[in-house]
Design a protein around this motif. Sequence first.
Motif, mmCIF file in Angstrom:
data_model
loop_
_atom_site.group_PDB
_atom_site.id
_atom_site.type_symbol
_atom_site.label_atom_id
_atom_site.label_comp_id
_atom_site.label_asym_id
_atom_site.label_seq_id
_atom_site.Cartn_x
_atom_site.Cartn_y
_atom_site.Cartn_z
ATOM 1 N N SER A 11 27.279 32.790 18.767
ATOM 2 C CA SER A 11 26.124 32.876 17.857
ATOM 3 C C SER A 11 24.969 32.027 18.379
ATOM 4 C CB SER A 11 26.508 32.448 16.433
ATOM 5 O OG SER A 11 26.708 31.067 16.383
ATOM 6 N N LYS A 90 26.701 17.733 10.952
ATOM 7 C CA LYS A 90 26.852 17.671 9.493
ATOM 8 C C LYS A 90 25.798 16.711 8.951
ATOM 9 C CE LYS A 90 30.515 20.185 8.367
ATOM 10 N NZ LYS A 90 30.401 21.313 7.441
ATOM 11 N N ARG A 182 16.289 28.672 14.167
ATOM 12 C CA ARG A 182 16.882 29.556 13.155
ATOM 13 C C ARG A 182 18.188 30.174 13.676
ATOM 14 N NH1 ARG A 182 13.474 30.573 9.437
ATOM 15 N NH2 ARG A 182 11.721 30.757 10.874
ATOM 16 N N GLU A 184 22.886 29.806 12.904
ATOM 17 C CA GLU A 184 23.866 29.489 11.856
ATOM 18 C C GLU A 184 24.092 27.976 11.711
ATOM 19 O OE1 GLU A 184 27.413 31.806 12.746
ATOM 20 O OE2 GLU A 184 26.166 33.555 13.109
ATOM 21 N N PHE A 186 22.491 25.486 10.455
ATOM 22 C CA PHE A 186 22.271 24.801 9.180
ATOM 23 C C PHE A 186 23.239 25.264 8.092
ATOM 24 C CE2 PHE A 186 18.353 24.031 11.521
ATOM 25 C CZ PHE A 186 18.333 22.646 11.456
ATOM 26 N N GLU A 187 23.836 26.452 8.278
ATOM 27 C CA GLU A 187 24.891 26.874 7.341
ATOM 28 C C GLU A 187 26.105 25.952 7.498
ATOM 29 O OE1 GLU A 187 25.727 31.070 8.074
ATOM 30 O OE2 GLU A 187 23.557 31.370 8.177
ATOM 31 N N VAL A 188 26.366 25.555 8.734
ATOM 32 C CA VAL A 188 27.483 24.646 9.008
ATOM 33 C C VAL A 188 27.106 23.208 8.629
ATOM 34 C CG1 VAL A 188 29.003 23.743 10.838
ATOM 35 C CG2 VAL A 188 28.236 26.124 10.922
ATOM 36 N N ARG A 190 24.968 21.924 6.352
ATOM 37 C CA ARG A 190 24.738 21.516 4.976
ATOM 38 C C ARG A 190 25.961 21.827 4.133
ATOM 39 N NH1 ARG A 190 19.308 19.417 4.642
ATOM 40 N NH2 ARG A 190 20.020 18.975 2.570
ATOM 41 N N THR A 191 26.344 20.878 3.310
ATOM 42 C CA THR A 191 27.475 21.103 2.415
ATOM 43 C C THR A 191 27.017 21.754 1.116
ATOM 44 O OG1 THR A 191 27.235 18.788 1.930
ATOM 45 C CG2 THR A 191 29.167 19.413 3.189
ATOM 46 N N GLU A 193 23.618 23.847 -1.091
ATOM 47 C CA GLU A 193 22.515 24.796 -0.925
ATOM 48 C C GLU A 193 21.342 24.111 -0.231
ATOM 49 O OE1 GLU A 193 20.865 28.542 -1.326
ATOM 50 O OE2 GLU A 193 22.916 27.868 -1.536
ATOM 51 N N ASP A 194 20.848 24.736 0.840
ATOM 52 C CA ASP A 194 19.773 24.158 1.619
ATOM 53 C C ASP A 194 18.418 24.541 1.026
ATOM 54 O OD1 ASP A 194 18.515 22.827 3.583
ATOM 55 O OD2 ASP A 194 19.020 24.210 5.191
#
Length: 254
Positions: A11, A90, A182, A184, A186-188, A190-191, A193-194
């Motif tokens: 990715s 993280k 842009r 993935e 920040f999906e990983v 942030r624990t 909702e960003d």
Amino acid sequence: MKIVIVTGASSGLGREFVRQIESLYKELDEIWIIARREDRLLEVESRMMTKVRIFAADLRHRSAFDKIAAALQEFNPDVRMLVNAAGFGKVGEVEEISSTDQADMVRLNCEGLTYMTCIVLPYMSTGSRIVNVASAAAFCPQPKFSVYAATKAYVKSFSDALGEEVKKRGIFVTAVCSGPVRTEFFEVARTEEDGQNAKDNFMKEPEVVVRQALLDAARGKKLSVCGISMKSARIATKVLPQKVVLGVMQHFWK
Ligand SMILES: NC(=O)c1ccc[n+]([C@@H]2O[C@H](COP(=O)([O-])OP(=O)(O)OC[C@H]3O[C@@H](n4cnc5c(N)ncnc54)[C@H](OP(=O)(O)O)[C@@H]3O)[C@@H](O)[C@H]2O)c1
């Protein structure tokens, strides 16, 4: 056999490196791609004309390198480029993030990258490139992203020093220190909702960052920083007192 090896190829930046490298380097025999998600790697392969060799491996574990090392020994390739893109971060204060995640950032971002570089280096020759994906987080300590930033400072420091060592062999090392991209990531990272965040003002597309990185690597540059804002940020971290920089960084991650 001329090859390129890309970690984190399933990715984001790694996948984009694979795409752009294929269209830039026509004389390649194979591209070796590495990440954990085999289905994603197969998807990448399906879009390629060049022969692809897939290594589904978790680079946090030393044993994951055995297959790659064995393939290197078997085929004795000329590795024209190694792109170390596998990595994760993280966001959060040190006490908020699990000790496993903290240690895993070090294992993947530092140990994994180092081990990969060490096993590949003997197969490189004059003109080969190592592209280590660090981050603008390497420029200064970052409260609420402290372990990640420290791992990236390691990557930059390691890349700078290694570059000096291997230039006598005609090998160039480039550390890619980009701001937010842009992917993935920040999906990983942030624990929760960003929400709207300072990073959003600096967000770049992976195509742009990778194009700049490959151009800088081709020119033998030690550092690849994409965009005026991150170039300015780098200068600011050099000229401002660390107390001021730390104060600003406190507010960067909500
Ligand atoms: N996005 C940004 O804002 C940004 C900015 C500066 C630097 N970076 C750096 O850029 C690099 C690529 O990140 P990205 O933005 O492209 O994020 P991404 O889309 O999340 O990609 C991360 C890649 O690393 C792989 N990876 C993660 N854990 C792994 C493991 N244990 N073993 C093997 N591979 C693993 C992932 O594949 P699997 O999950 O399939 O294993 C994926 O291919 C990272 O080193 C990151 O620190 C990112």
